[in-house]
Scaffold this motif. Structure first.
Motif, PDB file in Angstrom:
ATOM      1  N   ASP A 174       0.833  -1.202   0.000  1.00 37.31           N
ATOM      2  CA  ASP A 174       0.000   0.000   0.000  1.00 37.31           C
ATOM      3  C   ASP A 174       0.871   1.257   0.000  1.00 37.31           C
ATOM      4  O   ASP A 174       1.891   1.335   0.704  1.00 37.31           O
ATOM      5  CB  ASP A 174      -0.905   0.034   1.239  1.00 37.31           C
ATOM      6  CG  ASP A 174      -2.064  -0.942   1.121  1.00 37.31           C
ATOM      7  OD1 ASP A 174      -2.381  -1.351  -0.006  1.00 37.31           O
ATOM      8  OD2 ASP A 174      -2.647  -1.298   2.160  1.00 37.31           O
ATOM      9  N   VAL A 175       0.433   2.247  -0.778  1.00 40.49           N
ATOM     10  CA  VAL A 175       1.109   3.539  -0.842  1.00 40.49           C
ATOM     11  C   VAL A 175       0.049   4.632  -0.924  1.00 40.49           C
ATOM     12  O   VAL A 175      -1.126   4.364  -1.192  1.00 40.49           O
ATOM     13  CB  VAL A 175       2.046   3.634  -2.071  1.00 40.49           C
ATOM     14  CG1 VAL A 175       3.259   2.740  -1.907  1.00 40.49           C
ATOM     15  CG2 VAL A 175       1.294   3.296  -3.354  1.00 40.49           C
ATOM     16  N   VAL A 176       0.455   5.879  -0.675  1.00 36.48           N
ATOM     17  CA  VAL A 176      -0.427   7.033  -0.833  1.00 36.48           C
ATOM     18  C   VAL A 176      -0.103   7.677  -2.175  1.00 36.48           C
ATOM     19  O   VAL A 176       1.046   8.020  -2.448  1.00 36.48           O
ATOM     20  CB  VAL A 176      -0.230   8.045   0.313  1.00 36.48           C
ATOM     21  CG1 VAL A 176      -1.067   9.296   0.061  1.00 36.48           C
ATOM     22  CG2 VAL A 176      -0.610   7.403   1.645  1.00 36.48           C
ATOM     23  N   VAL A 177      -1.134   7.821  -3.004  1.00 39.45           N
ATOM     24  CA  VAL A 177      -0.958   8.285  -4.381  1.00 39.45           C
ATOM     25  C   VAL A 177      -1.648   9.627  -4.558  1.00 39.45           C
ATOM     26  O   VAL A 177      -2.773   9.830  -4.079  1.00 39.45           O
ATOM     27  CB  VAL A 177      -1.517   7.256  -5.386  1.00 39.45           C
ATOM     28  CG1 VAL A 177      -1.399   7.762  -6.814  1.00 39.45           C
ATOM     29  CG2 VAL A 177      -0.774   5.929  -5.226  1.00 39.45           C
ATOM     30  N   ALA A 178      -0.973  10.555  -5.249  1.00 34.34           N
ATOM     31  CA  ALA A 178      -1.524  11.877  -5.539  1.00 34.34           C
ATOM     32  C   ALA A 178      -1.868  11.979  -7.017  1.00 34.34           C
ATOM     33  O   ALA A 178      -1.120  11.493  -7.874  1.00 34.34           O
ATOM     34  CB  ALA A 178      -0.524  12.967  -5.158  1.00 34.34           C
ATOM     35  N   PHE A 179      -3.015  12.611  -7.317  1.00 36.75           N
ATOM     36  CA  PHE A 179      -3.474  12.835  -8.686  1.00 36.75           C
ATOM     37  C   PHE A 179      -3.548  14.343  -8.919  1.00 36.75           C
ATOM     38  O   PHE A 179      -4.174  15.071  -8.138  1.00 36.75           O
ATOM     39  CB  PHE A 179      -4.851  12.210  -8.911  1.00 36.75           C
ATOM     40  CG  PHE A 179      -4.860  10.711  -8.868  1.00 36.75           C
ATOM     41  CD1 PHE A 179      -4.858   9.958 -10.042  1.00 36.75           C
ATOM     42  CD2 PHE A 179      -4.882  10.028  -7.657  1.00 36.75           C
ATOM     43  CE1 PHE A 179      -4.879   8.572 -10.010  1.00 36.75           C
ATOM     44  CE2 PHE A 179      -4.903   8.647  -7.612  1.00 36.75           C
ATOM     45  CZ  PHE A 179      -4.902   7.907  -8.787  1.00 36.75           C
ATOM     46  N   SER A 180      -2.929  14.809 -10.007  1.00 37.40           N
ATOM     47  CA  SER A 180      -2.899  16.237 -10.319  1.00 37.40           C
ATOM     48  C   SER A 180      -3.273  16.450 -11.777  1.00 37.40           C
ATOM     49  O   SER A 180      -2.974  15.597 -12.631  1.00 37.40           O
ATOM     50  CB  SER A 180      -1.496  16.804 -10.048  1.00 37.40           C
ATOM     51  OG  SER A 180      -1.395  18.141 -10.472  1.00 37.40           O
ATOM     52  N   GLU A 225      -3.970  13.117 -16.688  1.00 37.07           N
ATOM     53  CA  GLU A 225      -3.632  13.544 -15.334  1.00 37.07           C
ATOM     54  C   GLU A 225      -2.234  13.052 -15.024  1.00 37.07           C
ATOM     55  O   GLU A 225      -1.682  12.209 -15.740  1.00 37.07           O
ATOM     56  CB  GLU A 225      -4.638  12.988 -14.321  1.00 37.07           C
ATOM     57  CG  GLU A 225      -4.747  11.472 -14.350  1.00 37.07           C
ATOM     58  CD  GLU A 225      -5.930  10.931 -13.557  1.00 37.07           C
ATOM     59  OE1 GLU A 225      -6.638  11.736 -12.943  1.00 37.07           O
ATOM     60  OE2 GLU A 225      -6.131   9.705 -13.554  1.00 37.07           O
ATOM     61  N   HIS A 226      -1.664  13.572 -13.968  1.00 35.28           N
ATOM     62  CA  HIS A 226      -0.341  13.143 -13.528  1.00 35.28           C
ATOM     63  C   HIS A 226      -0.491  12.440 -12.183  1.00 35.28           C
ATOM     64  O   HIS A 226      -1.226  12.903 -11.305  1.00 35.28           O
ATOM     65  CB  HIS A 226       0.603  14.335 -13.427  1.00 35.28           C
ATOM     66  CG  HIS A 226       1.012  14.866 -14.758  1.00 35.28           C
ATOM     67  ND1 HIS A 226       2.305  14.778 -15.223  1.00 35.28           N
ATOM     68  CD2 HIS A 226       0.293  15.473 -15.742  1.00 35.28           C
ATOM     69  CE1 HIS A 226       2.372  15.318 -16.432  1.00 35.28           C
ATOM     70  NE2 HIS A 226       1.161  15.751 -16.760  1.00 35.28           N
ATOM     71  N   VAL A 227       0.213  11.326 -12.045  1.00 34.96           N
ATOM     72  CA  VAL A 227       0.051  10.450 -10.885  1.00 34.96           C
ATOM     73  C   VAL A 227       1.419  10.209 -10.263  1.00 34.96           C
ATOM     74  O   VAL A 227       2.405   9.996 -10.966  1.00 34.96           O
ATOM     75  CB  VAL A 227      -0.591   9.104 -11.301  1.00 34.96           C
ATOM     76  CG1 VAL A 227      -0.996   8.308 -10.064  1.00 34.96           C
ATOM     77  CG2 VAL A 227      -1.785   9.321 -12.224  1.00 34.96           C
TER      78      VAL A 227
END
Length: 434
Positions: A174-180, A225-227
């Motif tokens: 598990d990881v924390v993912v950011a979407f921009s 989008e950028h991930v």
């Protein structure tokens, strides 16, 4: 020519204060200073034309002497065109009349660094002289350093890995993912005339799901989008084959370790100019990061500010809705370091800016409160991977920072006075979207 009047007054006040305290057990309250005369009025003192590189030192000395009246100088030494008090938007507006003591504060140390460079160390030197030597020559003096070879063994373990290699070894973790919406993972935006910090959508998912989202976003050009795995905390990085503490400086980091963060991205990716409240050791595992740094000794040149945070909520691939929060953030300044607007931010010309590239196998020692913008690069088909360790080694700096936040930072949560431009308005931002 000669010593500026504010410094002479500060020195005289300090001498008289020292003499008055002799033989006394306590210090009387600092007297308030009458309001300053309007520049240009009869009897008003002329504003000295002195370099803005020394503005902070003069402010520190003046405030140490209890002089609360303030004049904001531009790069040429002239008063701002507006008659409004720029400090009326600080989070401590009473500072204009209340005495204030910045004891022993000196904020002009440009000569500590060669132009455009930082300190360079190597792992062999740290191994020979010890972690505390590294502490006293870097973090204790608030000096960043590029350390070659500190993560060579770690980088060698991941050399040549492609995305499928990461999927095979990390896919179930598990990881924390950011979407921009684009490569800028934070930005300042204007809503109803007020500036906010816009932060990316974040969610927890498996690493293989992150790779799938990354691949899906790249099916079209430009990407939908950028991930990125963005500041993903881990209690034990050994699950990823990464060291739980940075090599050779374990005794320095371990006692006050606050977080271990994993960073993974397929470039391009940029974390815009900001600072962290903790000291940091960053190990570059794969790819390269470029850090653009601003020395906090000239903190005022970046126009530090306090603003509300706005979170993006992802409603579909490449689709986001902004949601205002009540959280205040103070570690993202108003200045844009890559596209500077010197008309609106003239003091930025005097910022002490340094750029350093951190290749795989190297480490960056970054003391707390150093402004930094981070760009990530990697070869085609590969990922940029890094891990950083946050630890708390700066109690004195923390007290100084809190003083600065209350008295210097521009408060972007307050509306502008009638007939005045808001000090947080940025000419490169779009018009009001609220």
């Amino acid at each position: 020519a000669g010593t500026p009047r504010s410094i002479r007054l500060a020195q005289e006040r300090q001498r008289s204060s020292t003499q008055g305290r002799q033989g006394q057990e306590s210090t009387p309250p600092m007297p308030k200073r009458p309001p300053a005369a309007t520049p240009g009025a009869p009897g008003a003192a002329k504003v000295p034309r002195w370099s803005s590189a020394s503005v902070a030192s003069a402010i520190a000395l003046a405030y140490a002497a209890g002089l609360g009246s303030r004049v904001l100088l531009t790069a040429g030494g002239d008063p701002p065109p507006s008659t409004a008090d720029a400090f009326s938007h600080t989070t401590h507006p009473d500072m204009a009349t209340d005495g204030f003591n910045w004891t022993q504060l000196s904020m002009s140390r440009a000569n500590n660094f060669p132009s455009g460079t930082i300190k360079y160390l190597d792992a062999a030197t740290i191994k020979e002289r010890g972690a505390m030597h590294a502490w006293h020559t870097t973090f204790a003096r608030s000096i960043p350093a590029l350390v070659s070879g500190l993560g060579d063994d770690v980088a060698a373990s991941f050399s040549g890995w492609r995305r499928e290699d990461y999927r095979r070894h990390w896919g179930e973790k598990d990881v924390v993912v950011a979407f921009s919406p684009d490569e800028m993972f934070q930005r300042g935006v204007l809503r109803s005339g007020l500036r906010r910090l816009q932060a990316p959508h974040r969610q927890r998912m498996r690493f293989d799901a992150f790779l799938d989202a990354q691949a899906e976003s790249e099916r079209v050009i430009p990407p939908l989008e950028h991930v990125a795995v963005q500041q993903s905390p881990s209690r034990d990085l050994s699950d990823f084959g990464l060291p739980p503490l940075p090599p050779f400086v374990e005794e320095l980091v371990s006692p006050t370790l606050q977080a271990r963060n994993l960073w993974v991205a397929a470039p391009p990716k940029t974390s815009v100019l900001h600072y962290d409240w903790q000291d940091s050791v960053l190990l570059q595992v794969s790819g390269t990061k470029r850090f653009t740094l601003i020395d906090p000794a000239r903190l005022h040149t970046a126009y530090p500010a306090v603003m509300l945070m706005e979170n993006l909520v992802r409603t579909g691939a490449g689709q986001f809705e902004p949601r205002l929060t009540s959280r205040e953030v103070d570690n993202f300044p108003l200045a844009n370091i890559t596209h500077p607007d010197y008309d609106r931010h003239p003091l930025l010309r005097d910022a002490h800016v340094m750029t350093v590239e951190v290749p795989a196998g190297s480490a960056l020692f970054l003391p707390a409160y150093w402004f930094h913008q981070v760009e990530s690069f990697a070869a085609p088909g590969e990922l940029n991977v890094a891990v950083n360790y946050w630890f708390q080694g700066h109690s004195l700096a923390t007290r100084l920072y809190r003083t600065l936040r209350e008295n210097v930072f521009v408060n972007c949560t307050l509306p502008a006075a009638p007939g005045q431009l808001h000090p947080c308005r940025n000419s490169v931002l779009p018009e009001d979207e609220g």
